[in-house]
Design a protein around this motif. Structure first.
Motif, mmCIF file in Angstrom:
data_model
loop_
_atom_site.group_PDB
_atom_site.id
_atom_site.type_symbol
_atom_site.label_atom_id
_atom_site.label_comp_id
_atom_site.label_asym_id
_atom_site.label_seq_id
_atom_site.Cartn_x
_atom_site.Cartn_y
_atom_site.Cartn_z
ATOM 1 N N GLY A 87 55.736 -50.759 70.421
ATOM 2 C CA GLY A 87 57.044 -50.418 70.973
ATOM 3 C C GLY A 87 58.021 -51.582 71.062
ATOM 4 O O GLY A 87 59.198 -51.384 71.318
ATOM 5 N N PHE B 44 55.846 -44.191 72.615
ATOM 6 C CA PHE B 44 55.758 -43.639 73.971
ATOM 7 C C PHE B 44 54.394 -43.960 74.565
ATOM 8 O O PHE B 44 53.389 -43.950 73.850
ATOM 9 C CB PHE B 44 55.961 -42.122 73.949
ATOM 10 C CG PHE B 44 57.336 -41.713 73.518
ATOM 11 C CD1 PHE B 44 58.381 -41.669 74.427
ATOM 12 C CD2 PHE B 44 57.593 -41.383 72.191
ATOM 13 C CE1 PHE B 44 59.660 -41.301 74.023
ATOM 14 C CE2 PHE B 44 58.869 -41.014 71.781
ATOM 15 C CZ PHE B 44 59.901 -40.969 72.696
ATOM 16 N N THR C 8 58.584 -49.161 75.900
ATOM 17 C CA THR C 8 59.110 -47.877 75.438
ATOM 18 C C THR C 8 60.619 -47.964 75.626
ATOM 19 O O THR C 8 61.123 -48.991 76.081
ATOM 20 C CB THR C 8 58.560 -46.701 76.267
ATOM 21 O OG1 THR C 8 59.142 -46.753 77.568
ATOM 22 C CG2 THR C 8 57.046 -46.791 76.399
ATOM 23 N N ASP D 195 54.696 -40.435 79.412
ATOM 24 C CA ASP D 195 56.143 -40.463 79.133
ATOM 25 C C ASP D 195 56.641 -39.083 78.717
ATOM 26 O O ASP D 195 55.967 -38.368 77.979
ATOM 27 C CB ASP D 195 56.457 -41.427 77.986
ATOM 28 C CG ASP D 195 56.440 -42.880 78.437
ATOM 29 O OD1 ASP D 195 56.171 -43.105 79.626
ATOM 30 O OD2 ASP D 195 56.694 -43.753 77.594
#
Lengths: 532, 532
Positions: A124, A430, A246, A434
């Protein structure tokens, strides 16, 4: 010599590359050498002042200097280096408007390609952490900061508003500290222009792997910097590092999570792929050079310097990758190229550090010069004087001085210079739990699961019901786009997920032009409609 | 009144919207009205100076002014207006970070949404002509100019080099003339920094539909302007207009074609879609208002002004859509809203033009003020003084004056501030005979034919052989991407074509994530390989 000038090719337009060209222009006559410099941008970035772009205390284009003016006798080619063939003495560069690569031969090659950001193994980060190296990075960050402030001003909900007003910097070296100092100054000074943010706190966090910030400096100065930053409201988290991110938060090694929309990473870096592919002797990935900065096995033909080279002093100590040293290395390389072309004594690289300086923003800095330690306002004045002096060219010096003066008199710039909204097909990460989207949201894109799993949840009779679990290779989000209605389910990550996001505009174009693509999604939507 | 302030909603942040907010802040106390302004950007563009961004004689952010500082008591929402519901007195605005639209109710509405660029019915203009309205447009143009100069410097072939050095502006009104004047000045002054361009000529062309440029001014002044521009090397083509464009050239109504990589269009414009959808009485698409600038059927509730409103003087003459008039209209609207809220005499809009001014760049201008005509250096000085005076705020005035001073002393900026290369799935237009790509080129994208036909040509035994003709709905270019080799054929448009271009990065992501998409292309490549 005489009629046929030697072809000197310099790869990279940072301190190392640009100063090599400048020194060569002084040392060699046009009939002795034709100098060509290849760089992705047509400007050279004055790194020490780059953070000032954030607060706008220096005009956007004043922290950079056009290479054509710095090196008026060199040919600049604004392209990427794609391949270096040492055996055939040939460099391949990327195509321009026409889709053809360009190949250049050389007599003497200077490799000064620096390093690149590398988020390998940090899920991420690639998608959500902003680097801070180029002018483009600085402009993107500045526009992003204004964007989050604008959105925070509209946001009624305190939770997302707090998230919008949280700013995280990964890395507590010079670069991280200076970026955070400028960012904090900027947000503090413009917040008053936002009617609903005036009395809202904002949060700034530096995450540093070591047990103190500024490892480049002595402990007393680092402690001083730490005190100043903390007094100005910056949280400093030590002995921890970014692990993942994220679009909603930063995740640290320790497990701590910081909800934020702004994450800047000044670490870590890797060597450019073209150097990684290069077949020659290396040391920890870097190009190994001798004390005359020649590449092993290519003496008298190829030199390497700056962040992509592994350089040792005659005494055997590693030379740190700083601008100061790059400039000295450039002088050595230029002298040695001149010596090779017209004969003469080659020079040996000797490293001598004049000192280090770091700005803490707003009238404070730390400095360690020729053994003397300084901190506070005096160090800050020194910082400004020294860096202004070191900026080449009267034009830039005057412009920067004018900018500083105007910055004292007037509030900072607040206009967003954003050129285009981020769009197009992209990846996103994610973490478990999430929410990818909520039932009732507007549908603006389709998702493909590249890795991980997620749950499909529907609100039924007031409670959330698990309708399905989707796996790798499955799609979701197509229903809202095909029917032009709001999302009819909530999607929550069950495991860490990597997804491909196809925004509506691209989805519609592809569906129209590649029917097989559209069919996949309409068949899926039909099946799901029936199943419902 | 008293406890419950009226909600005044202003749509649009141009001259009309921003000045309405400014006048309202003066006329009404906070407890009488709460003012909200919605605009796509957080800044107001000072249109008269926008062309100066090109040459960098004014800093990038100095031709704009943050709306939050111009209207400190108004709430700014930096979003798009998506829908206006006059019956329910509700405005819907686009989502921010969270995919939810925002709905706002109002007591009084001011519509000042201006107009938008519209290339309907002009093939290839949308893809290849650059508009010039916003700061983003100006920055994009500036970066594009630097890009073509950089490429022209590398280009060895005289034909493509000439094309790279040709600049075409469609529209010979104020905007077109000022853009061309600045562009020409910029190219002329930086060309010296390009070693191989120094002695190369560049070509500037204005295409104007009427039989003279500057229809806003008297004929003598227009003729003067024409003479000055021609003396400075600008070609002026009269009685002709842009009809179509490809990435390689501009095509005029007369059939003339101009090979170029830079095409700017300052015409034509249309009303924003949200106004087009609005169900109310209109005149030629524009919102019809009475002499108090109230929207018909919504008197005392909705006002419209600026370029999106059809306004007549009490005598019945149409009011031209200029900044000067927009500011006067804003005063009328503000007085009338105040009168509605606290009672009082409404104002009637009276148009009075002070005059017109147009810069021709580099110390020349034309002016027509209170009946007096001026041209040359004096007009240029007047232009600078008047527009500097009219720029609101001391901050901006000082910054612009400083920029002008520095511009006199130093050469213009040359650094490209480009943030990202254009990429992503996009459309393109080709005219009959155009080469889409050559055999041997590097393959960097796949094409889908949305309209038209093209020939596939292969070099065999030294001559070109027609291998196939492709039609609407067919794909090409997949082979080079799938095999990672150079293009194995030349593609030439047989009829005018509209294609969808899928660049390599997107193609690879889609192929991996949506196998059905990849299958289409690999099956096709296989068939073609066998057929070969």
């Amino acid at each position: 010599m005489g009629m046929n000038p030697k072809q000197v090719l310099i790869l990279g337009g940072g301190f190392a590359g640009v100063y090599t060209a400048r020194y060569l222009e002084k040392l060699l006559r046009p009939e002795e050498a034709s100098i060509t410099l290849i760089n992705r941008e047509n400007y050279w970035v004055y790194q020490p002042m780059l953070p000032e772009v954030i607060s706008g205390s220096i005009g956007l284009t004043n922290v950079v200097s056009p290479i054509r003016r710095l090196c008026p006798r060199s040919n600049l080619i604004m392209r990427e280096v794609e391949d270096i063939d040492l055996k055939r003495r040939m460099v391949t560069i990327s195509p321009g408007f026409r889709p053809r690569q360009l190949q250049l031969n050389y007599d003497h090659l200077v490799i000064a390609l620096g390093n690149v950001t590398n988020f390998h193994g940090m899920p991420g980060l690639m998608e959500n952490a902003m680097p801070f190296r180029t002018l483009a990075d600085a402009i993107v960050l500045r526009n992003h900061l204004i964007h989050v402030l604008e959105e925070a001003d509209v946001e009624e909900d305190p939770e997302p508003r707090r998230q919008l007003l949280t700013f995280v910097v990964g890395g507590g070296g010079f670069s991280g500290v200076e970026v955070m100092a400028e960012l904090n100054d900027f947000v503090r000074s413009v917040k008053g222009n936002y009617l609903r943010l005036r009395n809202q706190p904002h949060r700034c966090v530096i995450v540093q792997a070591g047990d103190r910030i500024l490892p480049e400096m002595s402990e007393t100065l680092a402690n001083f910097a730490q005190r100043i930053l903390r007094k100005r409201g910056v949280d400093i988290i030590l002995n921890d590092r970014l692990k993942a991110a994220t679009s909603e938060r930063a995740i640290l090694q320790s497990g701590a999570e910081i909800p934020c929309k702004t994450l800047i990473s000044t670490v870590p870096s890797a060597l450019p792929p073209v150097i990684q592919r290069l077949d020659c002797i290396k040391e920890r990935g870097k190009l190994l050079v001798n004390i005359r900065l020649e590449l092993k096995d290519y003496e008298g033909m190829v030199w390497a310097l700056g962040d992509c080279a592994s350089i040792r002093t005659p005494a055997g100590a590693m030379v740190p990758p700083t601008a100061q040293h790059a400039v000295r290395e450039a002088a050595t390389v230029a002298v040695n190229i001149a010596a090779t072309i017209r004969g003469g004594r080659p020079a040996v690289f000797r490293s001598e550090s004049f000192g280090t300086l770091g700005s803490l923003g707003h009238g404070a800095a730390v400095a360690q010069i020729c053994g003397v330690k300084l901190s506070g306002f005096l160090a800050w004045l020194l910082w400004r004087c020294i860096y202004l002096m070191k900026m080449p060219g009267l034009n830039r010096k005057v412009r920067i001085a004018a900018d500083w003066l105007l910055h004292l008199l007037f509030p900072p710039e607040l206009a967003q210079t954003k050129v285009a909204f981020e769009s197009g097909i992209r990846n996103q990460h994610f973490e478990p739990g999430d929410i990818i989207f909520h039932e009732g949201d507007r549908g603006d894109c389709v998702y493909v699961i590249e890795e991980g799993e997620c749950d499909v949840l529907c609100e039924r009779k007031g409670s959330e019901e698990l309708v399905a679990t989707l796996h790798r290779g499955e799609y979701f989000g197509e229903m809202a786009l095909l029917s032009d209605r709001a999302r009819n389910a909530t999607i929550r990550a069950r495991r860490a997920m990597n997804v491909l996001i196809i925004p509506r505009a691209d989805f519609d174009k592809l569906r129209q032009s590649v029917p097989a693509f559209g069919d996949v999604f309409s068949a899926l939507a039909q099946r799901r409609m029936v199943a419902k």
